[in-house]
Design a protein around this motif. Structure first.
Motif, short mmCIF file in Angstrom:
data_model
loop_
_atom_site.label_atom_id
_atom_site.label_comp_id
_atom_site.label_asym_id
_atom_site.label_seq_id
_atom_site.Cartn_x
_atom_site.Cartn_y
_atom_site.Cartn_z
N ARG A 144 0.78 -1.17 0.13
CA ARG A 144 0.16 0.08 0.17
C ARG A 144 0.95 1.46 0.13
NH1 ARG A 144 -4.12 1.11 -2.02
NH2 ARG A 144 -4.79 2.59 -0.36
N THR A 145 2.01 1.25 0.74
CA THR A 145 2.93 2.35 0.62
C THR A 145 3.34 2.77 -0.69
OG1 THR A 145 4.64 1.36 1.60
CG2 THR A 145 3.29 2.44 3.13
N CYS A 146 3.90 1.74 -1.22
CA CYS A 146 4.30 2.04 -2.86
C CYS A 146 3.11 2.34 -3.73
CB CYS A 146 4.73 0.57 -3.45
SG CYS A 146 6.50 0.22 -2.99
N GLN A 147 2.10 1.69 -3.72
CA GLN A 147 0.64 1.99 -4.37
C GLN A 147 0.53 3.73 -4.16
OE1 GLN A 147 -2.56 -0.34 -3.02
NE2 GLN A 147 -1.42 -2.06 -3.88
N LYS A 148 0.26 4.14 -2.72
CA LYS A 148 -0.07 5.52 -2.27
C LYS A 148 1.02 6.38 -2.89
CE LYS A 148 -3.33 4.80 0.97
NZ LYS A 148 -4.34 5.68 1.83
N SER A 149 2.37 6.11 -2.90
CA SER A 149 3.27 6.93 -3.22
C SER A 149 3.57 7.21 -4.65
CB SER A 149 4.81 6.64 -2.36
OG SER A 149 5.26 5.52 -3.03
N SER A 150 3.13 5.93 -5.42
CA SER A 150 3.37 6.22 -6.91
C SER A 150 2.02 6.44 -7.54
CB SER A 150 4.03 4.88 -7.32
OG SER A 150 2.83 3.76 -7.23
#
Length: 140
Positions: free
Chosen positions: A31-37
């Protein structure tokens, strides 16, 4: 693969060179990669920390990942391009955003990790190994 591998941000304020072969190339669906990208996953090259040389000023944002580790994500402060990061548990490696490479065709994904967080509509390559969580904590 010829070295150095080069890349940078959209506006050109931050440039980098990678002077060694990536250790692993991974599609991360956390989720952190999804939100940051702003996308269903982030395509990442994990490179030796000593092999990444950066020219220009970037800004880091710390977040606590699902693994419990602190991830520092680096962006260009002028144009916002996601560039690279570092992880509190894996200090010897630096994840580099594959799409910030000058030649993104150099990226060859080897596996998908954090697929438990992937949205149901995310069509992953069926030929790649899948890990529900962090590959690095489950690898032999």
């Amino acid at each position: 693969m010829k070295f150095p591998i080069t890349g940078g941000c959209l506006c050109g304020a931050v440039r980098y060179e990678i002077g060694a072969k990536p250790v692993r190339m991974v599609n991360c669906h956390c989720r952190t990669c999804q939100k940051s990208s702003g996308s269903p996953y982030m395509a990442l090259l994990f490179v030796p920390a000593s092999a990444l040389k950066v020219d220009g000023n970037y800004r880091e944002f710390p977040t606590v990942a699902a693994s419990g580790n602190t991830v520092y994500r680096a962006f260009c402060p002028q144009c916002g391009t996601p560039l690279f990061g570092r992880n509190s548990a894996f200090t010897q490696l630096r994840p580099v955003a594959a799409m910030s490479l000058d030649d993104p065709d150099l990226y060859r994904p080897e596996l998908d990790m954090w697929v438990a967080d992937a949205p149901s509509w995310d069509l992953m390559n069926p030929g790649l190994p899948k890990y529900p969580g962090n590959f690095w904590q489950t690898a032999d």
